[in-house]
Design an enzyme around this catalytic site. Structure first.
Site, PDB file in Angstrom:
ATOM      1  N   ASN B 110       0.814  -1.226   0.000  1.00 24.82           N
ATOM      2  CA  ASN B 110       0.000   0.000   0.000  1.00 24.82           C
ATOM      3  C   ASN B 110       0.846   1.274   0.000  1.00 24.82           C
ATOM      4  OD1 ASN B 110       0.152  -1.643   2.354  1.00 24.82           O
ATOM      5  ND2 ASN B 110      -2.073  -1.630   2.483  1.00 24.82           N
ATOM      6  N   THR B 138       2.962  -8.161  -1.028  1.00 26.80           N
ATOM      7  CA  THR B 138       3.063  -8.022   0.431  1.00 26.80           C
ATOM      8  C   THR B 138       2.653  -9.311   1.122  1.00 26.80           C
ATOM      9  OG1 THR B 138       2.141  -7.017   2.420  1.00 26.80           O
ATOM     10  CG2 THR B 138       0.789  -6.849   0.463  1.00 26.80           C
ATOM     11  N   ASP B 140       1.530  -9.420   3.944  1.00 24.88           N
ATOM     12  CA  ASP B 140       0.364  -9.104   4.782  1.00 24.88           C
ATOM     13  C   ASP B 140      -0.958  -9.366   4.070  1.00 24.88           C
ATOM     14  OD1 ASP B 140       1.921  -8.294   6.894  1.00 24.88           O
ATOM     15  OD2 ASP B 140       2.029  -6.216   6.216  1.00 24.88           O
ATOM     16  N   GLY B 186       2.129  -9.623  11.076  1.00 24.03           N
ATOM     17  CA  GLY B 186       0.845  -9.014  10.733  1.00 24.03           C
ATOM     18  C   GLY B 186       0.354  -8.122  11.853  1.00 24.03           C
ATOM     19  N   ARG B 298       9.088 -14.488   5.765  1.00 23.13           N
ATOM     20  CA  ARG B 298       9.029 -13.894   4.428  1.00 23.13           C
ATOM     21  C   ARG B 298      10.265 -14.194   3.609  1.00 23.13           C
ATOM     22  NH1 ARG B 298       9.823  -7.530   6.286  1.00 23.13           N
ATOM     23  NH2 ARG B 298      12.088  -7.495   6.094  1.00 23.13           N
TER      24      ARG B 298
END
Lengths: 400, 400
Positions: B110, B138, B140, B186, B298
């Site tokens: 974002n 992402t 997330d 998160g 990640r």
């Protein structure tokens, strides 16, 4: 079973690994091929299962289930950390006789070897014939005599992959996250932490600094090391054992743990990692990111070393062979052949040589500064993790 | 290059993932096939590279290096978290003109979409022709419009594997370690934590409880949940988001973080995981073990979802196609086809719809008690991680 000399009991003990079920599978499959072995009993939760007469019948399990167990991490029989005492001896003997158990294979580390030794002695004292051949297992790699311990190579492979990948992450973050610490299992022995160094393929790759219990480094030295490394390349990835020491016998931050610091009035001590993160933030003014994979180190099957899984299976089989051939006590060992190439033969050590003893990382496996493993260590450890990791690449650093 | 309309700049932004280099590779490989695109520049550390005129020449890199980057985790160009402000606009325009950049592909979430939007606006205001097609990324999974975000499926696969394997570890430990907590990335969105539930294959499998930011649960309820679960089956594996809340907007333990608790007189706040570990020990009298893999979620390439790697590559290619076809702005989206079977088509969203917005886990993806994802979530997430995990097995629990 007619012709059988007696029944076999196999148990798993201590911390699970991704390879301990391979050893279990080796024991079961070998046992099936020996006429002198009757029933094959699995001790549920190790020695506790024996004390409670809780066994499962492994001979009645289909071959494909046993093969499936081999590909499953953790300890399929359940494990235990129970230390047998002389108060238990009568009950143990009672169950051994009730189930006509004549072969015991306990898969575990130094504590488990102690259990094996006690079983052997109590049986011997009672004039009860019992073959006790232990099977080595520990991610700590701290058993004496054996070249290395099944379970260690896979955990080492996890650590190598983790430091390599989190190292790439740190590299990409640039000044947004230049310091990272991976806290690695091993309270007294640094074998697993040292394996982080296997991740370095090119000069400058992570890890940049490696600290472990056998080689204490003062707080001042640690800060100096990190500062120098940071000034040199703008980032530092640290592999730090959960038992890393600032002085012999003194874990980092031991003195600093405040009293009554948690939310509920309990004394709560952060680990070594938490301490070093706070220390470096204080001294260098830079936030340190930390990965603490903890039990994932010993459980993530996807990171298993194929060498490890195979050796774990072999030591399981060998334990049964030795017992069936008449040996009364011992632990199977891995004996590295002189080479060229990597291969281990199997041997047997007396339980006395293993039980309650710890093999520390020898001095020549760490550099003089105490902050990085030597080439001698890397040569020792490299073949264990099972061949090179999938290749990575980098873009050129030349600007347009 | 003769005939070229201008040059292309590609950058990576925000937290790295194992798939973001696949998108980079998609951009490069697609760009090579368009005559209207001249040079292919890599922005070194995202928008910072553009501001500093630091680019690398991706057209001059051999094809096999670019293919190698695709199999390498983290962000090969380096990433950034820099937020551009109007003060930067003049400099940006200067560099765009200097390098004749007419195509920008910024790969990120974002915040990065916000950067893309600002680039597009400043160029538009200056009457400078610039195509800005963003590429989503992402872990997330919180971008609007798109079905899901590249990077998320691989991190979700890591979480699924981690909870499954550490769950097996907990199962084997029996009463020696019956409670475990996996803290999952998160802060505001629970997509990644919810993916833990994909690990459950049989009734009783880990995870047993799942908590995330969108669905606050009171401390009393949390303790009650864990207690009930523990009494029922003797063990509890908890998947807990680092942003799990006890009340709307209030992360667990926010009020409890003591002041001046670290070794150096700093206010040191443990994360949600540390708080819950202390809480449960206090209320239930049982030690809770915690795994906090943090950045490994990640970065661990070995856990990458093949679906993710492929989709990340496709969205990279598509961004270039859209720009070359004349589109001035947007972000590529994944649009799930109705089925049967799993497949995503590609779409484009306006940058306004993405920038600075967050897509939270919808209410119907969590159960009423707020402690476990629903079947609706599982159906959504299951195809993303790329097929079933390697099968595991269990021995029968029937005692002899």
């Amino acid at each position: 079973m007619s012709g059988a000399k007696g029944n076999l009991a196999v148990g798993q003990s201590g911390g699970p690994t991704v390879a301990i079920n391979s050893s279990l599978c080796g024991v079961i499959q070998e046992a099936r091929s020996h006429d002198e072995i009757g029933e094959i009993y699995g001790m549920v939760h190790g020695i506790e299962g024996l004390l409670k007469d809780r066994f499962i019948d492994l001979r009645r399990h289909p071959v494909e289930v046993i093969e499936g167990v081999r590909k499953t991490p953790s300890a399929a029989l359940g494990t235990a950390r129970y230390k047998v005492t002389p108060d238990d001896y009568e009950r143990i003997l009672e169950v051994l006789k009730l189930r006509n158990i004549r072969y015991i294979h306990y898969i575990g580390g130094n504590d488990s070897a102690d259990t094996s030794l006690r079983l052997r002695k109590l049986a011997s004292d009672a004039g009860y014939e019992l073959h006790v051949i232990a099977v080595p297992k520990t991610v700590d790699n701290d058993l004496c005599v054996t070249d290395h311990c099944p379970g260690y190579p896979s955990a080492a492979r996890f650590v190598t992959m983790a430091i390599r990948d989190t190292g790439r992450d740190t590299e990409a973050m640039g000044h947004y996250g230049p310091l990272k610490l991976l806290e690695i299992m091993g309270r007294n022995a640094g074998w697993l932490t040292a394996a982080a160094a296997l991740a370095r393929e090119e000069e400058g790759d992570a890890p940049h600094l490696v600290y472990l219990p056998e080689r204490p480094v003062s707080i001042e030295q640690l800060v100096e090391d990190v500062k120098n490394c940071y000034e040199e390349r703008g980032r530092v990835v640290i592999a730090m054992s959960e038992g890393a020491q600032e002085a012999p016998g003194k874990t980092f931050g031991e003195d600093y743990a405040p009293v009554d610091m948690d939310a509920f009035g309990h004394r709560m001590k952060g680990g070594v990692g938490e301490f070093v993160v706070a220390l470096l933030r204080d001294r260098l003014g830079i936030k340190v990111r930390m990965d603490k994979p903890n039990y994932l180190q010993r459980s993530m099957m996807i990171c298993a070393s194929p060498v490890d899984l195979e050796e774990a299976y072999r030591v399981g089989r060998e334990a049964v062979r030795e017992a069936a051939a008449g040996r009364m006590e011992g632990m199977i060992t891995l004996v590295r052949d002189p080479g060229p190439g990597y291969h281990c033969s199997l041997g047997v050590a007396a339980l006395e040589e293993i039980a309650n003893k710890e093999k520390k990382l020898p001095a020549e496996f760490m550099n003089e500064a105490g902050n990085y493993p030597t080439e001698a260590f890397l040569s020792y450890a490299r073949p264990l993790i099972g061949g090179p990791l999938p290749p990575y690449t980098r873009l050129s650093k030349q600007f347009v």
